[in-house]
Scaffold this motif. Sequence first.
Motif, PDB file in Angstrom:
ATOM      1  N   THR A 165       0.837  -1.199   0.000  1.00 46.08           N
ATOM      2  CA  THR A 165       0.000   0.000   0.000  1.00 46.08           C
ATOM      3  C   THR A 165       0.875   1.253   0.000  1.00 46.08           C
ATOM      4  OG1 THR A 165      -0.127   0.333   2.412  1.00 46.08           O
ATOM      5  CG2 THR A 165      -1.665  -1.259   1.428  1.00 46.08           C
ATOM      6  N   ALA A 166       0.243   2.374  -0.296  1.00 45.11           N
ATOM      7  CA  ALA A 166       0.936   3.664  -0.297  1.00 45.11           C
ATOM      8  C   ALA A 166       0.435   4.511   0.862  1.00 45.11           C
ATOM      9  CB  ALA A 166       0.691   4.386  -1.615  1.00 45.11           C
ATOM     10  N   TRP A 167       1.381   5.122   1.580  1.00 40.25           N
ATOM     11  CA  TRP A 167       1.052   6.007   2.700  1.00 40.25           C
ATOM     12  C   TRP A 167       2.120   7.098   2.782  1.00 40.25           C
ATOM     13  CZ3 TRP A 167       3.635   7.152   7.343  1.00 40.25           C
ATOM     14  CH2 TRP A 167       2.885   7.856   8.310  1.00 40.25           C
ATOM     15  N   LYS A 168       1.740   8.331   2.479  1.00 45.85           N
ATOM     16  CA  LYS A 168       2.649   9.477   2.606  1.00 45.85           C
ATOM     17  C   LYS A 168       4.010   9.207   1.944  1.00 45.85           C
ATOM     18  CE  LYS A 168       0.436  11.060   6.864  1.00 45.85           C
ATOM     19  NZ  LYS A 168      -0.342  12.118   6.209  1.00 45.85           N
ATOM     20  N   ASN A 169       3.966   8.750   0.706  1.00 46.46           N
ATOM     21  CA  ASN A 169       5.174   8.462  -0.084  1.00 46.46           C
ATOM     22  C   ASN A 169       6.009   7.308   0.465  1.00 46.46           C
ATOM     23  OD1 ASN A 169       4.747  10.573  -2.015  1.00 46.46           O
ATOM     24  ND2 ASN A 169       5.497  12.048  -0.501  1.00 46.46           N
ATOM     25  N   ASN A 170       5.382   6.473   1.270  1.00 47.58           N
ATOM     26  CA  ASN A 170       6.037   5.273   1.782  1.00 47.58           C
ATOM     27  C   ASN A 170       5.266   4.037   1.326  1.00 47.58           C
ATOM     28  OD1 ASN A 170       8.179   6.274   3.905  1.00 47.58           O
ATOM     29  ND2 ASN A 170       6.331   7.477   4.287  1.00 47.58           N
ATOM     30  N   GLU A 171       5.994   2.952   1.066  1.00 47.43           N
ATOM     31  CA  GLU A 171       5.352   1.668   0.773  1.00 47.43           C
ATOM     32  C   GLU A 171       5.180   0.920   2.088  1.00 47.43           C
ATOM     33  OE1 GLU A 171       6.515  -2.489  -1.413  1.00 47.43           O
ATOM     34  OE2 GLU A 171       6.832  -0.640  -2.573  1.00 47.43           O
ATOM     35  N   ILE A 172       3.939   0.674   2.460  1.00 53.93           N
ATOM     36  CA  ILE A 172       3.602   0.019   3.719  1.00 53.93           C
ATOM     37  C   ILE A 172       2.889  -1.294   3.408  1.00 53.93           C
ATOM     38  CG2 ILE A 172       2.355   0.223   5.896  1.00 53.93           C
ATOM     39  CD1 ILE A 172       4.622   2.290   5.556  1.00 53.93           C
ATOM     40  N   HIS A 173       3.255  -2.353   4.096  1.00 51.67           N
ATOM     41  CA  HIS A 173       2.681  -3.667   3.827  1.00 51.67           C
ATOM     42  C   HIS A 173       1.636  -4.032   4.881  1.00 51.67           C
ATOM     43  CE1 HIS A 173       6.431  -5.023   1.336  1.00 51.67           C
ATOM     44  NE2 HIS A 173       5.787  -3.986   0.816  1.00 51.67           N
ATOM     45  N   TYR A 214      19.586   3.475  -9.930  1.00 50.63           N
ATOM     46  CA  TYR A 214      19.522   3.918 -11.322  1.00 50.63           C
ATOM     47  C   TYR A 214      18.226   3.490 -12.019  1.00 50.63           C
ATOM     48  CZ  TYR A 214      24.566   4.700 -10.796  1.00 50.63           C
ATOM     49  OH  TYR A 214      25.793   5.126 -10.389  1.00 50.63           O
ATOM     50  N   ALA A 215      17.676   2.359 -11.621  1.00 54.86           N
ATOM     51  CA  ALA A 215      16.499   1.825 -12.312  1.00 54.86           C
ATOM     52  C   ALA A 215      15.260   1.827 -11.420  1.00 54.86           C
ATOM     53  CB  ALA A 215      16.780   0.406 -12.812  1.00 54.86           C
ATOM     54  N   TYR A 216      15.252   2.695 -10.433  1.00 55.47           N
ATOM     55  CA  TYR A 216      14.100   2.737  -9.524  1.00 55.47           C
ATOM     56  C   TYR A 216      12.850   3.238 -10.241  1.00 55.47           C
ATOM     57  CZ  TYR A 216      10.948   4.056  -5.774  1.00 55.47           C
ATOM     58  OH  TYR A 216       9.850   4.184  -4.968  1.00 55.47           O
ATOM     59  N   VAL A 217      11.750   2.558  -9.989  1.00 51.72           N
ATOM     60  CA  VAL A 217      10.451   2.970 -10.513  1.00 51.72           C
ATOM     61  C   VAL A 217       9.466   2.975  -9.351  1.00 51.72           C
ATOM     62  CG1 VAL A 217       8.533   2.405 -12.049  1.00 51.72           C
ATOM     63  CG2 VAL A 217      10.896   2.003 -12.801  1.00 51.72           C
ATOM     64  N   PRO A 218       8.855   4.101  -9.043  1.00 53.18           N
ATOM     65  CA  PRO A 218       7.880   4.131  -7.937  1.00 53.18           C
ATOM     66  C   PRO A 218       6.665   3.271  -8.259  1.00 53.18           C
ATOM     67  CG  PRO A 218       7.822   6.178  -9.167  1.00 53.18           C
ATOM     68  CD  PRO A 218       8.997   5.411  -9.694  1.00 53.18           C
ATOM     69  N   ALA A 219       6.154   2.640  -7.245  1.00 47.43           N
ATOM     70  CA  ALA A 219       4.997   1.761  -7.428  1.00 47.43           C
ATOM     71  C   ALA A 219       3.701   2.551  -7.283  1.00 47.43           C
ATOM     72  CB  ALA A 219       5.035   0.639  -6.406  1.00 47.43           C
ATOM     73  N   LYS A 220       2.647   2.024  -7.849  1.00 50.78           N
ATOM     74  CA  LYS A 220       1.318   2.617  -7.715  1.00 50.78           C
ATOM     75  C   LYS A 220       0.427   1.613  -6.986  1.00 50.78           C
ATOM     76  CE  LYS A 220       1.789   5.368 -11.934  1.00 50.78           C
ATOM     77  NZ  LYS A 220       1.254   5.660 -13.281  1.00 50.78           N
ATOM     78  N   TRP A 221       0.452   1.706  -5.664  1.00 45.62           N
ATOM     79  CA  TRP A 221      -0.288   0.746  -4.848  1.00 45.62           C
ATOM     80  C   TRP A 221      -1.628   1.318  -4.395  1.00 45.62           C
ATOM     81  CZ3 TRP A 221       2.187  -3.172  -6.206  1.00 45.62           C
ATOM     82  CH2 TRP A 221       3.560  -3.327  -6.098  1.00 45.62           C
ATOM     83  N   CYS A 222      -2.450   0.447  -3.870  1.00 47.63           N
ATOM     84  CA  CYS A 222      -3.713   0.876  -3.268  1.00 47.63           C
ATOM     85  C   CYS A 222      -3.418   1.574  -1.936  1.00 47.63           C
ATOM     86  CB  CYS A 222      -4.641  -0.314  -3.056  1.00 47.63           C
ATOM     87  SG  CYS A 222      -4.059  -1.500  -1.813  1.00 47.63           S
TER      88      CYS A 222
END
Length: 278
Positions: A68-76, A163-171
């Motif tokens: 999941t996404a929370w304040k620009n953090n990936e939280i599980h 170098y190859a980081y891609v931000p995720a688009k989570w719920c």
Amino acid sequence: MIVDLHSHTIASDGVLSPSELVKRAVDNQIDILAITDHDTIKGIPEAQKLILTENLPVKLVSGVEISTAWKNNEIHIVGLNIDIENQQLLTLLQAQEQGRIDRAMAISYKLGKLHIDDAYEQAKAFSKGDIVSRAHFARFLVAQGLVKDVKTAFKKYLGKSGYAYVPAKWCSIEEAITAIHVAGGLAVLAHPTRYDLTGTKLKLLINDFKTWGGDAIEVSQSRQTQDDLQRLAKLANEFGLLASQGSDFHDLVNYLDLGKTPPLPGSVTPIWHNWKLN
């Protein structure tokens, strides 16, 4: 009683099949095991079948770990005791899986720009399930001799500064909790101290999680000090949350082995306190 409510199989980014994971749980004398693959429940039927067919002495809890996404953090968020046929949950997981595919293709494109060709197909060879994750890219990069280990792969290529980081688009966390509850499960904030948050931000996260209907936090984890254990127990009680525990097992590394977590402190209420265990 030995309990492990956080583990992964080849259905996501683990290295053992569901059957192999169950057999290892039996070897480690685990009484209650949850399979909580990332954004998928596809490994659970195989594990259920093996336990039933061979009458194995372990109770399997159907679970999932939702990103999941929370304040620009990936939280599980871990869901436990879920109905793996619930359509609302499956719809959410399908969207999450598509997001993982899109992210993997974008990572591959960026690696290609760095003259690391066919990265998606190469990483896919390290995945025996439907999901190609950053962990699979990391294993590919190690195998190619481009980095010395998985940690370095994330630091140099796949992590936020890579170098190859891609931000995720989570719920959102709220969407994950809702889907878990609709599927009859309990929502757990996974490994709260591993998000690199300050103490103030961690409390804000837990408060939001509780406000949105969260049920428990993981108090007992692998690679954990007694201070961390007691700190999380105190937070669970402060916010009126149940306590869970789990190794977050992915592979055959001893310090992350199944069931290798400290017992929950007596001050907390275990998430399984009212489960029917027979």
